[in-house]
Design a protein around this motif. Structure first.
Motif, mmCIF file in Angstrom:
data_model
loop_
_atom_site.group_PDB
_atom_site.id
_atom_site.type_symbol
_atom_site.label_atom_id
_atom_site.label_comp_id
_atom_site.label_asym_id
_atom_site.label_seq_id
_atom_site.Cartn_x
_atom_site.Cartn_y
_atom_site.Cartn_z
ATOM 1 N N GLY A 23 0.867 -1.230 0.126
ATOM 2 C CA GLY A 23 -0.066 -0.190 0.152
ATOM 3 C C GLY A 23 0.813 1.197 -0.048
ATOM 4 N N ASP A 24 0.202 2.389 -0.035
ATOM 5 C CA ASP A 24 1.049 3.725 -0.178
ATOM 6 C C ASP A 24 1.728 3.888 1.066
ATOM 7 N N ASN A 25 1.336 3.293 2.274
ATOM 8 C CA ASN A 25 2.037 3.520 3.481
ATOM 9 C C ASN A 25 3.158 2.332 3.831
ATOM 10 N N GLU A 26 3.161 1.271 2.994
ATOM 11 C CA GLU A 26 3.926 0.100 3.387
ATOM 12 C C GLU A 26 5.331 0.333 2.613
ATOM 13 N N VAL A 27 5.961 -0.749 2.918
ATOM 14 C CA VAL A 27 7.254 -0.984 2.556
ATOM 15 C C VAL A 27 7.374 -2.677 2.278
ATOM 16 N N LEU A 28 8.086 -3.109 0.962
ATOM 17 C CA LEU A 28 8.236 -4.436 0.893
ATOM 18 C C LEU A 28 9.949 -4.876 1.411
ATOM 19 N N VAL A 66 13.034 -3.301 -0.495
ATOM 20 C CA VAL A 66 13.233 -3.433 -1.877
ATOM 21 C C VAL A 66 12.195 -2.824 -2.659
ATOM 22 N N LYS A 67 11.012 -2.260 -1.875
ATOM 23 C CA LYS A 67 10.185 -1.347 -2.679
ATOM 24 C C LYS A 67 9.497 -0.510 -1.535
ATOM 25 N N LEU A 68 8.962 0.842 -1.882
ATOM 26 C CA LEU A 68 8.604 1.812 -1.107
ATOM 27 C C LEU A 68 7.041 2.178 -1.639
ATOM 28 N N GLY A 69 6.268 2.337 -0.491
ATOM 29 C CA GLY A 69 4.854 3.068 -1.001
ATOM 30 C C GLY A 69 5.134 4.510 -1.203
ATOM 31 N N SER A 70 4.137 5.031 -2.040
ATOM 32 C CA SER A 70 4.356 6.392 -2.395
ATOM 33 C C SER A 70 4.301 7.331 -1.357
ATOM 34 N N ASN A 71 3.725 7.221 -0.064
ATOM 35 C CA ASN A 71 3.659 8.091 1.086
ATOM 36 C C ASN A 71 4.660 7.976 1.900
ATOM 37 N N VAL A 72 5.606 6.762 1.679
ATOM 38 C CA VAL A 72 6.753 6.723 2.914
ATOM 39 C C VAL A 72 7.691 7.445 2.527
ATOM 40 N N THR A 73 8.184 8.032 3.745
ATOM 41 C CA THR A 73 9.395 9.068 3.964
ATOM 42 C C THR A 73 10.214 8.535 5.031
ATOM 43 N N GLY A 74 11.649 8.953 4.793
ATOM 44 C CA GLY A 74 12.662 8.490 5.929
ATOM 45 C C GLY A 74 13.019 7.225 5.765
ATOM 46 N N LEU A 75 12.741 6.478 4.821
ATOM 47 C CA LEU A 75 13.561 5.221 4.247
ATOM 48 C C LEU A 75 13.624 5.306 2.760
ATOM 49 N N LYS A 76 14.482 4.305 2.434
ATOM 50 C CA LYS A 76 14.776 4.164 0.923
ATOM 51 C C LYS A 76 15.033 2.801 0.639
ATOM 52 N N VAL A 77 15.029 2.532 -0.805
ATOM 53 C CA VAL A 77 15.334 1.064 -1.206
ATOM 54 C C VAL A 77 16.742 0.883 -0.912
ATOM 55 N N GLY A 78 16.913 -0.151 -0.345
ATOM 56 C CA GLY A 78 18.410 -0.900 0.003
ATOM 57 C C GLY A 78 18.694 -0.564 1.329
ATOM 58 N N ASP A 79 17.928 0.037 2.257
ATOM 59 C CA ASP A 79 18.022 0.205 3.698
ATOM 60 C C ASP A 79 17.959 -1.278 4.443
#
Length: 341
Positions: A23-28, A66-79
């Motif tokens: 979802g928009d607020n989730e990460v994979l 490996v993937k970020l929702g559109s609303n996620v901030t403060g994290l990035k792919v690869g973290d």
């Protein structure tokens, strides 16, 4: 992707399922490590009172976004990250008073809701904490049990400069003892009937390691802490004999933190609790600030986690990990499942 499902006590099936959409607020998260804890072992035996089957386990984890929702901030792919596994309502009295860890409707991933024993896992980004550079995936998977220890110690007053007694040198007891030192305790004593576990505690830098079968506990307290004995006692076993030891050896006015999970009702001498003005204080899980403190202590090398890791098993050998724990008993501390290398 592959997901491990415990279909009944002692049985695990590996199922092929789609990689979850986020979802928009989730990460994979690509799951890297899963730690097996005592509560997981209760599920394996079918003795956990709040877990049904089938269940996807996994609540002590580390992984990589490996993937970020559109609303996620403060994290990035690869973290590199770890996850808080609580699912809480946000509406009950504890939740609305800053204590979501004891939510009236609390669910925990891997027990009452889907855990992270999968190659990939989608989760609300608010439950995700980034692991600083230099913290390994093994260490990242141990943030959760370390946060249990930090929260337990915070249930009492400031322990800086205090003398702390920890009953039980299993993984949680060891981490409680190490956290006490890392949080400023003057001296820490740990006890156990297993000399192997006491040896691990000694490797981790605990000041005094005592087997009460070989040394009278009260004598050991006076010998190592002085006549005033312990300022704080933490019970980390969850059996009648150790809570009885805690009450009997406590000086008047002592706090006793109950960390161990009790599988059976115990007989407690409440007369001594009343007469000595002892305080029995429960502790359950952790909050975000406990995770942050745990990560900080790992980063600052105030705790030593490597001696606790007994073995690694590939993801497809999840069941063999439990069989290993069964065979090794006291010699198995923290066993890791390597989902990805």
């Amino acid at each position: 992707m592959i997901q491990a499902v415990m279909t009944s006590p002692g049985k695990i099936e590996f199922r092929e399922i789609p990689v979850p959409e986020i979802g928009d607020n989730e990460v994979l998260i690509k799951i890297m490590r899963i730690g097996i804890c005592g509560s997981d072992i209760h599920v394996y035996h079918g003795t956990h009172p709040y877990t049904g089957y089938p269940v996807v386990q996994g609540h002590e984890v580390s992984g990589q976004i490996v993937k970020l929702g559109s609303n996620v901030t403060g994290l990035k792919v690869g973290d590199a990250v770890t996850v808080q596994p609580q699912v809480y309502c946000g509406r009950c009295y504890p939740c609305t008073h800053g204590r979501y860890n004891i939510c009236e409707e609390l669910k925990v991933m891997g027990f009452q809701t889907t855990g992270m024993a999968s190659e990939y896992f989608a989760v609300d980004s608010k439950k995700v904490l980034r692991l600083p550079d230099g913290i390994s995936y093994d260490e990242g998977a141990m943030v959760e049990p370390l946060a249990v220890a930090v929260h337990a110690l915070r249930r009492s007053s400031d322990i800086n400069g205090k003398k702390v007694l920890v009953l039980g040198a299993g993984p949680i007891g060891n981490l409680v003892a190490q956290s006490a030192k890392g949080m400023g305790a003057e001296k820490v004593m740990i006890t156990d009937l297993s000399d192997y576990r006491l040896g691990i505690a000694e490797k981790c830098g605990i000041d005094f390691c005592v087997n009460p079968d070989k040394k009278d506990l009260r004598e050991a307290l006076i010998e190592n802490f002085g006549p005033d004995r312990a300022d704080l006692i933490l019970e980390c076993v969850g059996v009648n004999s150790t809570i009885e030891q805690a009450i009997n050896c406590a000086r008047k006015g002592t706090d006793i933190i109950v960390v161990g999970v009790f599988g059976q009702k115990v007989n407690v001498d409440m007369g001594l609790v009343q007469d000595r003005e002892l305080r029995l204080i429960g502790t359950l899980m952790y909050m975000e600030e406990d995770y942050i403190k745990a990560i900080e202590m790992i980063q600052q090398k105030k705790v030593s986690l490597k001696p606790l890791i007994t073995n690694h098993f590939p993801f497809k050998e999840y069941l063999k990990a439990y069989e290993y724990i069964e065979k090794q008993r006291d010699h198995a501390m923290k066993v890791m499942i390597d989902v990805h290398e």
